[in-house]
Design a protein around this motif. Structure first.
Motif, PDB file in Angstrom:
ATOM      1  N   GLU A  37       0.827  -1.211   0.000  1.00 28.76           N
ATOM      2  CA  GLU A  37       0.000   0.000   0.000  1.00 28.76           C
ATOM      3  C   GLU A  37       0.862   1.262   0.000  1.00 28.76           C
ATOM      4  O   GLU A  37       0.538   2.243  -0.665  1.00 28.76           O
ATOM      5  CB  GLU A  37      -0.947   0.009   1.203  1.00 28.76           C
ATOM      6  CG  GLU A  37      -2.125  -0.910   1.050  1.00 28.76           C
ATOM      7  CD  GLU A  37      -3.006  -0.557  -0.142  1.00 28.76           C
ATOM      8  OE1 GLU A  37      -3.310   0.633  -0.360  1.00 28.76           O
ATOM      9  OE2 GLU A  37      -3.378  -1.493  -0.882  1.00 28.76           O
ATOM     10  N   THR A  38       1.953   1.236   0.745  1.00 26.29           N
ATOM     11  CA  THR A  38       2.855   2.395   0.783  1.00 26.29           C
ATOM     12  C   THR A  38       3.449   2.657  -0.589  1.00 26.29           C
ATOM     13  O   THR A  38       3.507   3.805  -1.039  1.00 26.29           O
ATOM     14  CB  THR A  38       3.969   2.165   1.826  1.00 26.29           C
ATOM     15  OG1 THR A  38       3.364   1.922   3.100  1.00 26.29           O
ATOM     16  CG2 THR A  38       4.883   3.362   1.929  1.00 26.29           C
ATOM     17  N   LEU A  39       3.868   1.609  -1.282  1.00 26.70           N
ATOM     18  CA  LEU A  39       4.412   1.766  -2.637  1.00 26.70           C
ATOM     19  C   LEU A  39       3.335   2.227  -3.609  1.00 26.70           C
ATOM     20  O   LEU A  39       3.585   3.059  -4.477  1.00 26.70           O
ATOM     21  CB  LEU A  39       5.038   0.453  -3.121  1.00 26.70           C
ATOM     22  CG  LEU A  39       6.288  -0.003  -2.378  1.00 26.70           C
ATOM     23  CD1 LEU A  39       6.722  -1.371  -2.882  1.00 26.70           C
ATOM     24  CD2 LEU A  39       7.405   1.000  -2.505  1.00 26.70           C
ATOM     25  N   LYS A  40       2.124   1.709  -3.447  1.00 25.42           N
ATOM     26  CA  LYS A  40       1.016   2.085  -4.321  1.00 25.42           C
ATOM     27  C   LYS A  40       0.720   3.581  -4.212  1.00 25.42           C
ATOM     28  O   LYS A  40       0.362   4.225  -5.195  1.00 25.42           O
ATOM     29  CB  LYS A  40      -0.233   1.277  -3.945  1.00 25.42           C
ATOM     30  CG  LYS A  40      -1.413   1.493  -4.842  1.00 25.42           C
ATOM     31  CD  LYS A  40      -2.561   0.605  -4.415  1.00 25.42           C
ATOM     32  CE  LYS A  40      -3.789   0.840  -5.280  1.00 25.42           C
ATOM     33  NZ  LYS A  40      -4.917   0.015  -4.825  1.00 25.42           N
ATOM     34  N   GLU A  41       0.916   4.139  -3.017  1.00 25.75           N
ATOM     35  CA  GLU A  41       0.691   5.565  -2.787  1.00 25.75           C
ATOM     36  C   GLU A  41       1.848   6.417  -3.312  1.00 25.75           C
ATOM     37  O   GLU A  41       1.795   7.639  -3.250  1.00 25.75           O
ATOM     38  CB  GLU A  41       0.491   5.824  -1.301  1.00 25.75           C
ATOM     39  CG  GLU A  41      -0.781   5.208  -0.748  1.00 25.75           C
ATOM     40  CD  GLU A  41      -0.836   5.221   0.767  1.00 25.75           C
ATOM     41  OE1 GLU A  41       0.108   5.731   1.421  1.00 25.75           O
ATOM     42  OE2 GLU A  41      -1.836   4.720   1.315  1.00 25.75           O
ATOM     43  N   VAL A  55       9.213   2.802  -5.846  1.00 30.15           N
ATOM     44  CA  VAL A  55       8.633   2.644  -7.171  1.00 30.15           C
ATOM     45  C   VAL A  55       9.481   3.459  -8.139  1.00 30.15           C
ATOM     46  O   VAL A  55       9.749   4.629  -7.897  1.00 30.15           O
ATOM     47  CB  VAL A  55       7.166   3.124  -7.201  1.00 30.15           C
ATOM     48  CG1 VAL A  55       6.613   3.038  -8.613  1.00 30.15           C
ATOM     49  CG2 VAL A  55       6.316   2.299  -6.247  1.00 30.15           C
ATOM     50  N   ARG A  56       9.906   2.823  -9.211  1.00 35.07           N
ATOM     51  CA  ARG A  56      10.671   3.511 -10.244  1.00 35.07           C
ATOM     52  C   ARG A  56       9.840   3.524 -11.522  1.00 35.07           C
ATOM     53  O   ARG A  56       9.084   2.598 -11.791  1.00 35.07           O
ATOM     54  CB  ARG A  56      11.998   2.799 -10.512  1.00 35.07           C
ATOM     55  CG  ARG A  56      12.921   2.842  -9.314  1.00 35.07           C
ATOM     56  CD  ARG A  56      14.253   2.208  -9.630  1.00 35.07           C
ATOM     57  NE  ARG A  56      15.062   2.161  -8.409  1.00 35.07           N
ATOM     58  CZ  ARG A  56      16.016   1.290  -8.199  1.00 35.07           C
ATOM     59  NH1 ARG A  56      16.307   0.387  -9.119  1.00 35.07           N
ATOM     60  NH2 ARG A  56      16.705   1.315  -7.079  1.00 35.07           N
ATOM     61  N   GLU A  57       9.999   4.591 -12.289  1.00 40.57           N
ATOM     62  CA  GLU A  57       9.267   4.686 -13.542  1.00 40.57           C
ATOM     63  C   GLU A  57      10.230   4.547 -14.710  1.00 40.57           C
ATOM     64  O   GLU A  57      11.230   5.245 -14.790  1.00 40.57           O
ATOM     65  CB  GLU A  57       8.530   6.019 -13.639  1.00 40.57           C
ATOM     66  CG  GLU A  57       7.623   6.082 -14.842  1.00 40.57           C
ATOM     67  CD  GLU A  57       6.661   7.234 -14.811  1.00 40.57           C
ATOM     68  OE1 GLU A  57       6.352   7.747 -15.903  1.00 40.57           O
ATOM     69  OE2 GLU A  57       6.227   7.617 -13.711  1.00 40.57           O
ATOM     70  N   PRO A  76       5.205   4.263 -20.870  1.00 42.45           N
ATOM     71  CA  PRO A  76       5.948   4.293 -19.609  1.00 42.45           C
ATOM     72  C   PRO A  76       5.289   3.357 -18.598  1.00 42.45           C
ATOM     73  O   PRO A  76       4.078   3.145 -18.647  1.00 42.45           O
ATOM     74  CB  PRO A  76       5.846   5.745 -19.147  1.00 42.45           C
ATOM     75  CG  PRO A  76       5.109   6.486 -20.180  1.00 42.45           C
ATOM     76  CD  PRO A  76       4.621   5.529 -21.212  1.00 42.45           C
ATOM     77  N   VAL A  77       6.079   2.810 -17.707  1.00 42.22           N
ATOM     78  CA  VAL A  77       5.542   1.865 -16.729  1.00 42.22           C
ATOM     79  C   VAL A  77       6.214   2.089 -15.377  1.00 42.22           C
ATOM     80  O   VAL A  77       7.394   2.433 -15.299  1.00 42.22           O
ATOM     81  CB  VAL A  77       5.727   0.403 -17.207  1.00 42.22           C
ATOM     82  CG1 VAL A  77       7.181   0.035 -17.316  1.00 42.22           C
ATOM     83  CG2 VAL A  77       4.989  -0.564 -16.318  1.00 42.22           C
ATOM     84  N   LYS A  78       5.429   1.919 -14.312  1.00 35.96           N
ATOM     85  CA  LYS A  78       5.972   1.987 -12.958  1.00 35.96           C
ATOM     86  C   LYS A  78       6.266   0.565 -12.504  1.00 35.96           C
ATOM     87  O   LYS A  78       5.480  -0.354 -12.746  1.00 35.96           O
ATOM     88  CB  LYS A  78       4.968   2.635 -12.007  1.00 35.96           C
ATOM     89  CG  LYS A  78       4.756   4.101 -12.291  1.00 35.96           C
ATOM     90  CD  LYS A  78       3.786   4.684 -11.296  1.00 35.96           C
ATOM     91  CE  LYS A  78       3.582   6.164 -11.589  1.00 35.96           C
ATOM     92  NZ  LYS A  78       2.616   6.749 -10.653  1.00 35.96           N
ATOM     93  N   THR A  79       7.388   0.392 -11.827  1.00 33.91           N
ATOM     94  CA  THR A  79       7.775  -0.940 -11.376  1.00 33.91           C
ATOM     95  C   THR A  79       8.371  -0.863  -9.975  1.00 33.91           C
ATOM     96  O   THR A  79       9.084   0.093  -9.653  1.00 33.91           O
ATOM     97  CB  THR A  79       8.766  -1.585 -12.368  1.00 33.91           C
ATOM     98  OG1 THR A  79       9.059  -2.913 -11.955  1.00 33.91           O
ATOM     99  CG2 THR A  79      10.038  -0.796 -12.491  1.00 33.91           C
ATOM    100  N   PRO A  80       8.084  -1.846  -9.111  1.00 30.72           N
ATOM    101  CA  PRO A  80       8.684  -1.834  -7.777  1.00 30.72           C
ATOM    102  C   PRO A  80      10.167  -2.189  -7.859  1.00 30.72           C
ATOM    103  O   PRO A  80      10.583  -2.954  -8.729  1.00 30.72           O
ATOM    104  CB  PRO A  80       7.905  -2.904  -7.015  1.00 30.72           C
ATOM    105  CG  PRO A  80       7.338  -3.788  -8.060  1.00 30.72           C
ATOM    106  CD  PRO A  80       7.170  -2.958  -9.296  1.00 30.72           C
TER     107      PRO A  80
END
Length: 93
Positions: A37-41, A55-57, A76-80
């Protein structure tokens, strides 16, 4: 080489802290849910002595479809991502 999954991790927590497997599983699930949840935010999770989750884009780019050789746009994509702390890196060596 052995991999540890959530079930095994829960069993270790239960044994170390005199909890039932169900209680330990709830704690492990809470930990992973909180990190997710923290990463999602869009925030980071830093665990001193262990590492940092963030999280890196990756930026969009032009690619090529290997079957048709046609150019395609890759969005573009976000990835943990995880970066190990210096302590963890030294310990693993």
């Amino acid at each position: 080489m052995t991999a540890i999954n959530k079930k095994v991790l829960s069993e270790i927590v239960a044994a170390e802290h005199n909890l039932t497997k169900k209680e330990a599983a709830e704690i492990v699930d809470l930990l992973f849910d909180t990190i997710t949840e923290t990463l999602k935010e869009g925030n980071k999770v830093e665990i001193t002595g262990f590492g940092k989750f963030e999280v890196r884009e990756r930026s969009g780019r032009t690619g090529i479809n290997p079957q048709t050789k046609e150019k395609i746009e890759i969005a573009p994509v976000k990835t943990p991502a995880f970066k190990a702390s210096k302590n963890l890196k030294e310990y693993v060596k």
